[in-house]
Design a protein around this motif. Structure first.
Motif, PDB file in Angstrom:
ATOM      1  N   GLU A   3       0.788  -1.231  -0.134  1.00 33.94           N
ATOM      2  CA  GLU A   3      -0.042   0.064   0.204  1.00 33.94           C
ATOM      3  C   GLU A   3       0.841   1.204   0.075  1.00 33.94           C
ATOM      4  O   GLU A   3       0.164   2.606  -0.324  1.00 33.94           O
ATOM      5  CB  GLU A   3      -1.205   0.032   1.210  1.00 33.94           C
ATOM      6  N   ASP A   4       2.236   1.119   0.067  1.00 36.70           N
ATOM      7  CA  ASP A   4       2.954   2.458   0.204  1.00 36.70           C
ATOM      8  C   ASP A   4       3.670   2.655  -0.954  1.00 36.70           C
ATOM      9  O   ASP A   4       4.411   3.687  -0.992  1.00 36.70           O
ATOM     10  CB  ASP A   4       4.076   1.967   1.526  1.00 36.70           C
ATOM     11  N   ILE A   5       3.417   1.780  -2.029  1.00 39.29           N
ATOM     12  CA  ILE A   5       4.365   2.121  -3.243  1.00 39.29           C
ATOM     13  C   ILE A   5       2.915   2.549  -4.335  1.00 39.29           C
ATOM     14  O   ILE A   5       2.100   2.448  -4.243  1.00 39.29           O
ATOM     15  CB  ILE A   5       4.989   0.937  -4.016  1.00 39.29           C
ATOM     16  N   PHE A   6       3.505   3.413  -5.422  1.00 38.93           N
ATOM     17  CA  PHE A   6       2.735   3.871  -6.360  1.00 38.93           C
ATOM     18  C   PHE A   6       2.919   2.930  -7.785  1.00 38.93           C
ATOM     19  O   PHE A   6       3.771   2.542  -8.043  1.00 38.93           O
ATOM     20  CB  PHE A   6       3.077   5.380  -6.715  1.00 38.93           C
ATOM     21  N   THR A   7       1.675   2.654  -8.205  1.00 39.01           N
ATOM     22  CA  THR A   7       1.824   1.742  -9.539  1.00 39.01           C
ATOM     23  C   THR A   7       0.851   2.382 -10.513  1.00 39.01           C
ATOM     24  O   THR A   7       0.256   3.500 -10.267  1.00 39.01           O
ATOM     25  CB  THR A   7       1.084   0.337  -9.190  1.00 39.01           C
ATOM     26  N   PRO A   8       1.034   2.119 -11.825  1.00 37.24           N
ATOM     27  CA  PRO A   8       0.519   2.654 -12.979  1.00 37.24           C
ATOM     28  C   PRO A   8      -0.984   2.488 -12.803  1.00 37.24           C
ATOM     29  O   PRO A   8      -1.794   3.369 -13.225  1.00 37.24           O
ATOM     30  CB  PRO A   8       0.987   1.752 -14.154  1.00 37.24           C
ATOM     31  N   GLU A   9      -1.558   1.524 -11.926  1.00 35.04           N
ATOM     32  CA  GLU A   9      -2.919   1.485 -11.731  1.00 35.04           C
ATOM     33  C   GLU A   9      -3.458   2.693 -10.758  1.00 35.04           C
ATOM     34  O   GLU A   9      -4.817   2.734 -10.824  1.00 35.04           O
ATOM     35  CB  GLU A   9      -3.270   0.140 -11.016  1.00 35.04           C
ATOM     36  N   PHE A  25      -2.826   5.735 -11.305  1.00 34.50           N
ATOM     37  CA  PHE A  25      -2.766   7.052 -12.138  1.00 34.50           C
ATOM     38  C   PHE A  25      -4.170   7.714 -11.979  1.00 34.50           C
ATOM     39  O   PHE A  25      -5.289   7.195 -11.851  1.00 34.50           O
ATOM     40  CB  PHE A  25      -2.692   6.678 -13.566  1.00 34.50           C
ATOM     41  N   SER A  26      -4.133   9.052 -11.856  1.00 32.08           N
ATOM     42  CA  SER A  26      -5.308   9.722 -11.602  1.00 32.08           C
ATOM     43  C   SER A  26      -6.227  10.112 -12.922  1.00 32.08           C
ATOM     44  O   SER A  26      -5.238   9.614 -14.053  1.00 32.08           O
ATOM     45  CB  SER A  26      -4.869  11.272 -11.108  1.00 32.08           C
ATOM     46  N   GLU A  27      -7.111  10.403 -12.841  1.00 30.94           N
ATOM     47  CA  GLU A  27      -8.088  10.550 -13.961  1.00 30.94           C
ATOM     48  C   GLU A  27      -7.139  11.661 -15.010  1.00 30.94           C
ATOM     49  O   GLU A  27      -7.091  11.625 -16.084  1.00 30.94           O
ATOM     50  CB  GLU A  27      -9.248  11.202 -13.664  1.00 30.94           C
ATOM     51  N   GLU A  28      -6.457  12.718 -14.363  1.00 30.16           N
ATOM     52  CA  GLU A  28      -5.859  13.733 -15.081  1.00 30.16           C
ATOM     53  C   GLU A  28      -4.586  12.956 -15.747  1.00 30.16           C
ATOM     54  O   GLU A  28      -4.370  13.446 -16.853  1.00 30.16           O
ATOM     55  CB  GLU A  28      -5.388  14.791 -14.104  1.00 30.16           C
ATOM     56  N   GLN A  29      -3.752  12.239 -14.907  1.00 27.87           N
ATOM     57  CA  GLN A  29      -2.765  11.436 -15.558  1.00 27.87           C
ATOM     58  C   GLN A  29      -3.021  10.511 -16.701  1.00 27.87           C
ATOM     59  O   GLN A  29      -2.381   9.998 -17.817  1.00 27.87           O
ATOM     60  CB  GLN A  29      -2.082  10.633 -14.285  1.00 27.87           C
ATOM     61  N   ARG A  30      -4.395   9.848 -16.728  1.00 26.26           N
ATOM     62  CA  ARG A  30      -4.770   8.827 -17.618  1.00 26.26           C
ATOM     63  C   ARG A  30      -5.035   9.695 -18.749  1.00 26.26           C
ATOM     64  O   ARG A  30      -4.884   9.216 -20.094  1.00 26.26           O
ATOM     65  CB  ARG A  30      -5.971   8.175 -17.277  1.00 26.26           C
ATOM     66  N   MET A  31      -5.825  11.063 -18.786  1.00 27.17           N
ATOM     67  CA  MET A  31      -6.101  11.797 -19.731  1.00 27.17           C
ATOM     68  C   MET A  31      -4.667  12.319 -20.506  1.00 27.17           C
ATOM     69  O   MET A  31      -4.671  12.097 -21.657  1.00 27.17           O
ATOM     70  CB  MET A  31      -6.817  13.126 -19.412  1.00 27.17           C
ATOM     71  N   MET A  32      -3.700  12.666 -19.658  1.00 22.81           N
ATOM     72  CA  MET A  32      -2.321  12.987 -20.250  1.00 22.81           C
ATOM     73  C   MET A  32      -1.786  11.792 -21.010  1.00 22.81           C
ATOM     74  O   MET A  32      -1.345  12.064 -22.087  1.00 22.81           O
ATOM     75  CB  MET A  32      -1.321  13.594 -19.178  1.00 22.81           C
ATOM     76  N   VAL A  62       7.594  11.786 -15.788  1.00 23.89           N
ATOM     77  CA  VAL A  62       7.964  10.087 -16.117  1.00 23.89           C
ATOM     78  C   VAL A  62       7.030   9.443 -17.106  1.00 23.89           C
ATOM     79  O   VAL A  62       7.348   8.947 -17.916  1.00 23.89           O
ATOM     80  CB  VAL A  62       8.223   9.387 -14.864  1.00 23.89           C
ATOM     81  N   LEU A  63       5.480   9.738 -16.793  1.00 26.14           N
ATOM     82  CA  LEU A  63       4.553   9.304 -17.588  1.00 26.14           C
ATOM     83  C   LEU A  63       4.627   9.593 -18.991  1.00 26.14           C
ATOM     84  O   LEU A  63       4.631   8.808 -19.803  1.00 26.14           O
ATOM     85  CB  LEU A  63       3.217   9.611 -16.686  1.00 26.14           C
ATOM     86  N   VAL A  64       4.723  11.119 -19.187  1.00 29.02           N
ATOM     87  CA  VAL A  64       5.070  11.659 -20.573  1.00 29.02           C
ATOM     88  C   VAL A  64       6.063  11.033 -21.352  1.00 29.02           C
ATOM     89  O   VAL A  64       6.317  10.523 -22.584  1.00 29.02           O
ATOM     90  CB  VAL A  64       5.073  13.248 -20.442  1.00 29.02           C
ATOM     91  N   SER A  76       6.775  -1.520 -13.136  1.00 29.67           N
ATOM     92  CA  SER A  76       6.530  -1.497 -11.615  1.00 29.67           C
ATOM     93  C   SER A  76       7.654  -0.780 -10.899  1.00 29.67           C
ATOM     94  O   SER A  76       7.291   0.006  -9.920  1.00 29.67           O
ATOM     95  CB  SER A  76       6.357  -2.958 -11.116  1.00 29.67           C
ATOM     96  N   ALA A  77       8.789  -0.888 -11.152  1.00 32.16           N
ATOM     97  CA  ALA A  77      10.129  -0.475 -10.622  1.00 32.16           C
ATOM     98  C   ALA A  77      10.266   1.002 -10.997  1.00 32.16           C
ATOM     99  O   ALA A  77      10.472   1.978 -10.161  1.00 32.16           O
ATOM    100  CB  ALA A  77      11.333  -1.120 -11.020  1.00 32.16           C
ATOM    101  N   THR A  78       9.712   1.193 -12.083  1.00 34.70           N
ATOM    102  CA  THR A  78       9.990   2.893 -12.658  1.00 34.70           C
ATOM    103  C   THR A  78       8.899   3.729 -11.825  1.00 34.70           C
ATOM    104  O   THR A  78       9.353   4.710 -11.393  1.00 34.70           O
ATOM    105  CB  THR A  78       9.668   2.789 -14.163  1.00 34.70           C
ATOM    106  N   TYR A  79       7.623   3.490 -11.757  1.00 33.28           N
ATOM    107  CA  TYR A  79       6.862   4.205 -11.284  1.00 33.28           C
ATOM    108  C   TYR A  79       6.966   4.250  -9.511  1.00 33.28           C
ATOM    109  O   TYR A  79       6.394   5.164  -8.998  1.00 33.28           O
ATOM    110  CB  TYR A  79       5.331   3.993 -11.793  1.00 33.28           C
ATOM    111  N   ARG A  80       7.286   3.010  -9.084  1.00 33.23           N
ATOM    112  CA  ARG A  80       7.655   3.190  -7.530  1.00 33.23           C
ATOM    113  C   ARG A  80       8.659   4.101  -7.453  1.00 33.23           C
ATOM    114  O   ARG A  80       8.550   4.842  -6.467  1.00 33.23           O
ATOM    115  CB  ARG A  80       8.022   1.787  -7.160  1.00 33.23           C
ATOM    116  N   ALA A  81       9.782   3.929  -8.098  1.00 29.06           N
ATOM    117  CA  ALA A  81      10.812   5.039  -7.741  1.00 29.06           C
ATOM    118  C   ALA A  81      10.353   6.497  -8.165  1.00 29.06           C
ATOM    119  O   ALA A  81      10.673   7.334  -7.328  1.00 29.06           O
ATOM    120  CB  ALA A  81      12.148   4.596  -8.579  1.00 29.06           C
TER     121      ALA A  81
END
Length: 601
Positions: free
Chosen positions: A23-29, A31-38, A97-99, A324-329
């Protein structure tokens, strides 16, 4: 002073000795609505302006690369990380990083131009420039009106970046510097408006950075476009400076601070380079799956053949692990930046220190994902067979473009050694406690093993224990190496590289398990069947690599009883109780890819 807000935040490198919860890591799943739109906006741009025009890039249409860059500027993609006060969108590090991820998969030529401009072309001014410099240059760079380039490498200065011979001589009236020297492999040189140039003043120990406007009448000459294996429409030229006059107010940061600027720019560039290799893998996997479904041999689509399905499964798994590793970092870095800003630091200092904190993870990601991208392209060619070797398919250009990624932002060999070296330095500074855990591992090696069969009834219980054991393997190998060689460890490069491979696999495997565990909690095991299989498959492969590199490392410095004890420990730390059915795991993953006609995760 360290921000108090960060007491419970895992610091860079601490993943090795501190348990991280899913629960302490961030994953591509996440992504906020704004990030998905981007993300969707960037993908649409890539499909229309880049992927559909691949032939132009392969035919060295440098003009089209510049045109596509200007379009990216109009759409705001060049300004994602630029603060709003300088004409940017002022978005977070994860957005950056997403872009970088989704804009880089269609062609390496554009990816290189984009990365060189937004990263090492614009970022040094944003993070190190004076207020006047930022107001003058950054808005033009953020909009795409101007493009930037980065002049560091010289014929005699590559990995040893601080050894450059380019000179900067102060004029008698103290108003400008005259820069003379030769730079090579300069991306965007053919159409850039300014250069970030590194030169040495007098006999200074360290180089100094300068902002130099591109003006041929000011002693600046360009070599011919380089003919390269890949990234063919990326403008790459030598740049010659002959007493080029640069106003003193265009010095970037302080005198002698250029090496620090260069190294910090590379830290950011490394995680972005990893991100830039992700969508290429998605696209290659998708194209390979489509071809495998369409290609019929022996009256059967080759997508039904186990040999092909194995390749598709491995390609998808490596991409998933890299994500998984990239978005966690990236999110860890973003949190670190936010924490420093909350503690009163300015944006420049917060971002620099935030990225610097996770320099180990940045090097790990750069190495792992760039090599996976190359392997993915290679397998893509193999699935296409003879057609894969033809320029009529996207596979051969993808393979050629991928090759540079293992050289950019410091070679993978340099980054391997850096990752371990930086970890040891962090330990010596007390930022990561390696000594305590390493001593516990030594005690465990001398103790009696626990022969009780543990309860592995919960999902990933054995896998998480295996990761904990792999961490013990690293502590055993690295700890023994430090004891043996002490400050001379840097000179044992093959040992460092073996230790680095263990470290890399630990971070990638753990990130993949944690991401999948978090996903299962959200959607359930059945819906995450493919992701569960990928997490288990990646760990299985990681264990094999750690076993091989552990043997290599131990044999290189230990002898006699010490070696026998360590080898016994290695076997204990890499032993499964319940060996996974690797063929079944690959089959589960391949079925998802083949049914979806592409990367489906």
């Amino acid at each position: 002073m360290e921000p108090a807000i960060e007491k419970d935040v895992t610091r860079g490198g601490q993943f090795l000795v501190k348990e991280t919860k899913s629960e302490d890591i961030f994953t591509p799943e996440d992504f906020s609505e704004e990030q998905r739109m981007m993300r969707d906006s960037v993908k649409e741009f890539c499909d229309k302006k880049l992927w559909a025009q691949k032939e132009k890039f392969e035919k060295k249409d440098y003009g089209y690369t510049e045109e596509a860059m200007r379009k990216a500027g109009e759409m705001g993609f060049l300004s994602v990380s630029v603060p709003e006060e300088y004409g940017g969108l002022g978005m977070g590090f994860v957005d950056t990083v997403l872009v970088c991820d989704y804009i880089s998969g269609a062609t390496g030529s554009f990816s290189t131009a984009f990365g060189a401009h937004t990263g090492i072309g614009t970022m040094p001014i944003t993070l190190y420039g004076t207020e006047e410099q930022k107001k003058k240059y950054v808005p033009k760079l953020a909009s795409g009106e101007w493009f930037g380039a980065y002049c560091l490498t010289e014929p005699g200065a590559g990995s040893d970046a601080n050894s450059g011979k380019t000179k900067a001589v102060l004029s008698e009236d103290g108003k400008y510097y005259s820069i003379t020297g030769q730079k090579m492999w300069i991306s965007n040189a053919g159409f850039c408006s300014l250069f970030i140039v590194f030169a040495r003043i007098e006999d200074d120990k360290n180089i100094t950075g300068f902002i130099v406007e591109n003006d041929a009448s000011n002693g600046i000459a360009l070599g011919e476009e380089e003919h390269k294996l890949g990234i063919r429409a990326s403008s790459t030229r030598q740049v010659f400076f002959s007493e080029t006059k640069v106003p003193v107010e265009n010095m970037l940061s302080e005198r002698g601070n250029g090496f620090k600027i260069a190294m910090n720019a590379l830290n950011v560039g490394r995680i972005k380079l990893g991100a830039a290799c992700l969508d290429a893998q998605r696209r290659i996997t998708t194209e390979a799956a489509k071809y495998a479904n369409e290609r019929v041999q022996f009256n059967t689509p080759i997508a039904s053949f186990g040999a092909i399905r194995s390749k598709l499964a491995e390609m998808a798994t490596n991409c998933y692990a890299g994500e998984s590793a990239t978005y966690r970092a990236a999110h860890d870095i973003q949190n670190r930046i936010a924490a420093r800003e909350a503690d009163g630091a300015g944006h420049q200092e917060a971002e620099l220190k935030g990225v610097e904190e996770y320099a180990i993870e940045c090097s790990i990601i750069k190495v792992a994902v760039s090599e996976d991208a190359q392997n993915c392209a290679d397998e893509g060619i193999q699935i296409f067979g003879g057609m894969g070797f033809s320029e009529d398919t996207p596979m051969e250009s993808a393979w050629r473009d991928a090759r540079i990624s293992r050289i950019y932002e410091g070679t993978n060999e340099i980054n391997r050694m850096l990752s371990v070296g930086m970890l040891v330095k962090k330990a010596m500074k007390g930022h990561v406690d390696l000594l305590g855990p390493a001593m516990k591992v030594q005690e465990e090696l001398m103790g009696i093993p626990d022969f009780n069969t543990p309860d592995y009834s919960e999902l990933f219980s054995e896998e998480k224990e295996m990761i904990a054991k792999l961490k013990k393997t690293f502590l055993m190998v690295a700890g023994g190496a430090v004891q043996k060689y002490g400050p001379d460890l840097d000179s044992h490069q093959q040992l460092l590289m073996a230790a680095a491979d263990i470290l890399i696999e630990i971070y990638l495997a753990e990130s993949t398990i944690l991401r999948t565990e978090k996903l299962v909690k959200s959607i359930g095991e059945q819906a995450a069947e493919g992701q569960i299989a990928m997490a288990k498959l990646y760990l299985y492969k990681a264990v094999d690599i750690v076993t091989a590199k552990g043997k290599e490392g131990i044999a290189s410095f230990a002898e006699g009883d010490e070696q026998r004890v360590m080898m016994m420990g290695l076997r204990r730390f890499t032993k499964y109780i319940n060996m996974p059915n690797v063929v079944a795991l690959r089959e589960t993953i391949a079925e998802k890819v083949v049914s979806a006609n592409g990367y489906a995760f």
